[in-house]
Design a protein around this motif. Structure first.
Motif, PDB file in Angstrom:
ATOM      1  N   GLY A 125     -11.002  -3.327  -8.009  1.00 26.32           N
ATOM      2  CA  GLY A 125     -10.848  -4.562  -7.244  1.00 26.32           C
ATOM      3  C   GLY A 125     -10.381  -4.164  -5.852  1.00 26.32           C
ATOM      4  O   GLY A 125      -9.390  -4.673  -5.336  1.00 26.32           O
ATOM      5  N   TYR A 152       0.837  -1.206   0.000  1.00 29.31           N
ATOM      6  CA  TYR A 152       0.000   0.000   0.000  1.00 29.31           C
ATOM      7  C   TYR A 152       0.872   1.256   0.000  1.00 29.31           C
ATOM      8  O   TYR A 152       0.591   2.219  -0.692  1.00 29.31           O
ATOM      9  N   GLY A 159     -11.532  -4.663  -3.019  1.00 28.50           N
ATOM     10  CA  GLY A 159     -11.694  -5.627  -1.935  1.00 28.50           C
ATOM     11  C   GLY A 159     -12.321  -4.956  -0.722  1.00 28.50           C
ATOM     12  O   GLY A 159     -13.308  -4.234  -0.833  1.00 28.50           O
ATOM     13  N   HIS A 162      -6.553 -12.671 -10.292  1.00 25.60           N
ATOM     14  CA  HIS A 162      -7.852 -13.290  -9.998  1.00 25.60           C
ATOM     15  C   HIS A 162      -8.686 -13.475 -11.267  1.00 25.60           C
ATOM     16  O   HIS A 162      -9.795 -14.007 -11.206  1.00 25.60           O
ATOM     17  N   GLY A 214     -18.852  -3.374  -9.702  1.00 26.19           N
ATOM     18  CA  GLY A 214     -18.647  -3.375 -11.142  1.00 26.19           C
ATOM     19  C   GLY A 214     -17.634  -4.433 -11.514  1.00 26.19           C
ATOM     20  O   GLY A 214     -17.063  -5.096 -10.653  1.00 26.19           O
ATOM     21  N   ALA A 215     -17.450  -4.614 -12.806  1.00 24.08           N
ATOM     22  CA  ALA A 215     -16.478  -5.608 -13.288  1.00 24.08           C
ATOM     23  C   ALA A 215     -15.372  -4.908 -14.053  1.00 24.08           C
ATOM     24  O   ALA A 215     -15.604  -3.920 -14.732  1.00 24.08           O
ATOM     25  N   LEU A 216     -14.199  -5.460 -13.902  1.00 21.44           N
ATOM     26  CA  LEU A 216     -12.998  -4.842 -14.487  1.00 21.44           C
ATOM     27  C   LEU A 216     -12.932  -4.955 -15.991  1.00 21.44           C
ATOM     28  O   LEU A 216     -12.125  -4.312 -16.633  1.00 21.44           O
ATOM     29  N   VAL A 232      -4.453  -3.560  -7.371  1.00 21.22           N
ATOM     30  CA  VAL A 232      -3.522  -4.118  -6.394  1.00 21.22           C
ATOM     31  C   VAL A 232      -3.896  -5.563  -6.094  1.00 21.22           C
ATOM     32  O   VAL A 232      -4.946  -5.818  -5.492  1.00 21.22           O
ATOM     33  N   GLU A 233      -3.065  -6.482  -6.519  1.00 25.13           N
ATOM     34  CA  GLU A 233      -3.290  -7.924  -6.311  1.00 25.13           C
ATOM     35  C   GLU A 233      -4.658  -8.343  -6.831  1.00 25.13           C
ATOM     36  O   GLU A 233      -5.417  -9.023  -6.132  1.00 25.13           O
ATOM     37  N   ASP A 237     -15.486  -2.971  -6.944  1.00 25.26           N
ATOM     38  CA  ASP A 237     -15.206  -4.400  -6.782  1.00 25.26           C
ATOM     39  C   ASP A 237     -16.411  -5.190  -7.269  1.00 25.26           C
ATOM     40  O   ASP A 237     -17.526  -4.664  -7.330  1.00 25.26           O
ATOM     41  N   ALA A 238     -16.177  -6.441  -7.606  1.00 19.33           N
ATOM     42  CA  ALA A 238     -17.267  -7.292  -8.068  1.00 19.33           C
ATOM     43  C   ALA A 238     -18.037  -7.871  -6.885  1.00 19.33           C
ATOM     44  O   ALA A 238     -19.191  -8.258  -7.028  1.00 19.33           O
TER      45      ALA A 238
HETATM   46  N1  SAH Z   1      -7.025  -4.766  -3.943  1.00 20.27           N
HETATM   47  C1  SAH Z   1      -7.462  -5.384  -2.731  1.00 20.27           C
HETATM   48  C2  SAH Z   1      -8.130  -6.725  -2.905  1.00 20.27           C
HETATM   49  C3  SAH Z   1      -7.363  -7.795  -3.639  1.00 20.27           C
HETATM   50  S1  SAH Z   1      -8.257  -9.335  -3.720  1.00 20.27           S
HETATM   51  C4  SAH Z   1      -6.313  -5.472  -1.719  1.00 20.27           C
HETATM   52  O1  SAH Z   1      -5.175  -5.318  -2.098  1.00 20.27           O
HETATM   53  O2  SAH Z   1      -6.580  -5.702  -0.552  1.00 20.27           O
HETATM   54  C5  SAH Z   1      -8.923  -9.258  -5.365  1.00 20.27           C
HETATM   55  C6  SAH Z   1     -10.212  -8.509  -5.466  1.00 20.27           C
HETATM   56  O3  SAH Z   1     -10.549  -8.407  -6.842  1.00 20.27           O
HETATM   57  C7  SAH Z   1     -11.385  -9.181  -4.784  1.00 20.27           C
HETATM   58  O4  SAH Z   1     -11.986  -8.280  -3.904  1.00 20.27           O
HETATM   59  C8  SAH Z   1     -12.309  -9.558  -5.939  1.00 20.27           C
HETATM   60  O5  SAH Z   1     -13.681  -9.444  -5.577  1.00 20.27           O
HETATM   61  C9  SAH Z   1     -11.940  -8.558  -6.991  1.00 20.27           C
HETATM   62  N2  SAH Z   1     -12.197  -9.004  -8.358  1.00 20.27           N
HETATM   63  C10 SAH Z   1     -11.789 -10.164  -8.922  1.00 20.27           C
HETATM   64  N3  SAH Z   1     -12.195 -10.218 -10.206  1.00 20.27           N
HETATM   65  C11 SAH Z   1     -12.881  -9.082 -10.446  1.00 20.27           C
HETATM   66  C12 SAH Z   1     -13.556  -8.551 -11.599  1.00 20.27           C
HETATM   67  N4  SAH Z   1     -13.589  -9.224 -12.756  1.00 20.27           N
HETATM   68  N5  SAH Z   1     -14.147  -7.350 -11.485  1.00 20.27           N
HETATM   69  C13 SAH Z   1     -14.090  -6.655 -10.324  1.00 20.27           C
HETATM   70  N6  SAH Z   1     -13.479  -7.110  -9.222  1.00 20.27           N
HETATM   71  C14 SAH Z   1     -12.880  -8.310  -9.275  1.00 20.27           C
END
Ligand code: SAH
Length: 464
Positions: A292, A273, A294, A369, A346-348, A364-365, A315-316
């Motif tokens: 995303g 962070y 989280g 996924h 929403g979706a990425l 971030v991370e 986030d999704a």
């Molecule tokens: N960025 C945060 C969470 C990382 S975990 C942190 O660093 O703490 C990954 C996150 O991505 C999860 O919350 C998951 O719900 C989200 N995610 C995964 N695929 C996604 C998509 N297609 N659209 C939106 N969010 C998504």
């Protein structure tokens, strides 16, 4: 062996919906070691109790076991049929699968709501005694009542048995109670009835999600849950800390004296962070969206930085967004504060107006996924379409996994990761994106760098 679950939430018979077992009949199901029955000794609007009764078939256990040599009486006559143990965890997972997972088709809102719950365990072996029992459940918010049972009530002079009658009460979600029991009952018991392999780490991390990382006894829990196979426990603990380290401010509150030690050894999460924040500041961003986001850990930090006029999280997962809203105290914000922040689902991979118009976007991370075939859609939506001045992407460096003791070759750090990139793979993807969407990209390591394997996390900063 018996477990009762009681609620006084009204109408209390909704417990039947939560457990997906109607209160008006007995539900029986065969399990590998016998039979599990669910029934309701009481079911009124005011109070409802579900009982999970396990009939453990000792003969079947002996036949199924691979014990070498002669079988002694102790193989046939023992406490296994009577006490709460890993058998009960297995039965909970089989019989209350959806409640354990927190899913509920008919009563979703209720499944997500903390309600008054009480778990009754008439015979619980407590390896470590009453003090240990309390140190497991009290930090999770339970009131614990424990009464040591006599070896035989008729012969008090025989003394006490190693078993306790236990009542745990808390206001929590049913899934939380079931997950706590699933993990902690075997922790209190002497032995597990099955071979403990690597997949037990996944179970521990999955059932421990959201509470184990902050539990003051997490080390003991991991070691005992994993049958004292220390290499497994070390791996589980390392992954707990990597994937979900507590926020330092919360940790300081909880653990006071440990603050200093912790600050010296800043968690990888925290370093991530901080590095992202620095890169955003360097890029001169005045507004940023965390894609995303989280549970909103980075978003909270962005919001606290006065340098940002506007921040957003997307986030999704609705559940994560709810936690993020709570973490940010969204409902207690002043109007002016509320204008500085957006939080939405929403979706990425879609072109969504709501993600455009920010100076910077962070992932971030998150990218790991996504299923790889969806990545070009993400590239188009974020780089080509929303096209912010700065995009920051962090992701694990797969090479570094070799440093995690006990981690199988080729294994990933989190069960939801679809892939993990080596440094070269990440570079190749990022440079391709930069070329196609006209960005410049530079790479920064995050975390302690290993000479051979590189850093645990890798970051790309795209600017245009
Ligand atoms: N960025 C945060 C969470 C990382 S975990 C942190 O660093 O703490 C990954 C996150 O991505 C999860 O919350 C998951 O719900 C989200 N995610 C995964 N695929 C996604 C998509 N297609 N659209 C939106 N969010 C998504």
């Amino acid at each position: 062996m018996l477990l009762t679950i009681t609620t006084t939430y009204q109408p209390a018979t909704d417990l039947g919906y939560l457990l997906v077992k109607k209160p008006d009949r007995v539900h029986s199901r065969k399990v590998s070691f016998g039979e599990a029955h669910v029934f309701y000794p009481e079911a009124s609007d005011e109070r409802c109790t579900a009982a999970l009764l396990l009939e453990v078939d000792s003969l079947k256990l002996v036949r199924g076991s691979k014990t070498k040599g002669e079988r002694t009486l102790a193989h046939y006559v023992n406490d296994r049929p009577y006490v709460a143990s890993s058998f009960l965890s297995v039965a909970i997972a089989r019989v209350f699968a959806s409640a354990l997972g927190g899913r509920n088709k008919d009563r979703e809102e209720l499944a997500d709501t903390p309600i008054p719950l009480e778990a009754g365990l008439p015979a619980l072996p407590c390896r470590g005694g009453e003090a240990f029992l309390k140190s497991l459940f009290e930090p999770l918010g339970y009131a614990v009542e424990a009464e040591r049972l006599a070896l035989d009530e008729k012969f008090p002079e025989w003394g006490e048995s190693p078993y306790y009658r236990v009542r745990l009460s808390a206001t929590c979600r049913l899934s939380e109670l079931l997950n706590h029991l699933y993990v902690l009952l075997p922790v209190l018991d002497r032995d597990k009835h099955y071979w403990i392999g690597k997949d037990e780490i996944e179970k521990l991390l999955s059932r421990g999600e959201g509470w184990l990382k902050d539990h003051p006894e997490r080390e003991q829990i991991a070691h005992r849950y994993l049958g004292r196979r220390h290499s497994l426990a070390r791996e589980a603990l390392a992954r707990l800390m990597i994937d979900e380290d507590p926020e330092p401010d919360e940790t300081a509150e909880n653990q006071g004296a440990e603050e200093e030690a912790l600050e010296e050894k800043i968690s990888l999460n925290e370093q991530r962070y901080r590095t992202v924040l620095e890169a955003l500041t360097q890029a001169g961003a005045r507004s940023a969206i965390d894609l995303g986001c989280g549970e909103g850990k980075l978003l909270k930090r962005l919001f606290k930085e006065r340098g940002f006029d506007r921040v957003a999280g997307m986030d999704a997962s609705t559940r994560s967004l709810e936690i993020a809203a709570r973490r940010l105290y969204l409902d207690r914000m002043s109007e002016r504060e509320r204008e500085r922040i957006e939080l939405f689902q929403g979706a990425l991979t879609y072109r969504d107006k709501r993600i455009s118009g920010y100076d910077a976007a962070c992932l971030v991370e998150v990218i790991e996924h996504l299923d790889p075939p969806r990545i070009p859609a993400l590239e188009r939506a974020i780089f080509a379409w929303a096209n912010p001045k700065t995009v920051i992407v962090t992701t694990p460096n797969r090479e570094y996994n070799a440093k995690f003791e006990g981690m199988k070759e080729g294994a990933l750090r989190h069960r939801d990761h679809r892939f993990e990139w080596t440094r070269a793979e990440f570079r190749e993807w990022a440079e391709g994106v930069a070329e196609r969407s006209r960005y410049e990209v530079r790479f920064t390591p995050i975390g302690e760098e290993d000479e051979k394997f590189g850093p645990p996390t890798q970051m790309a900063v795209f600017t245009r």
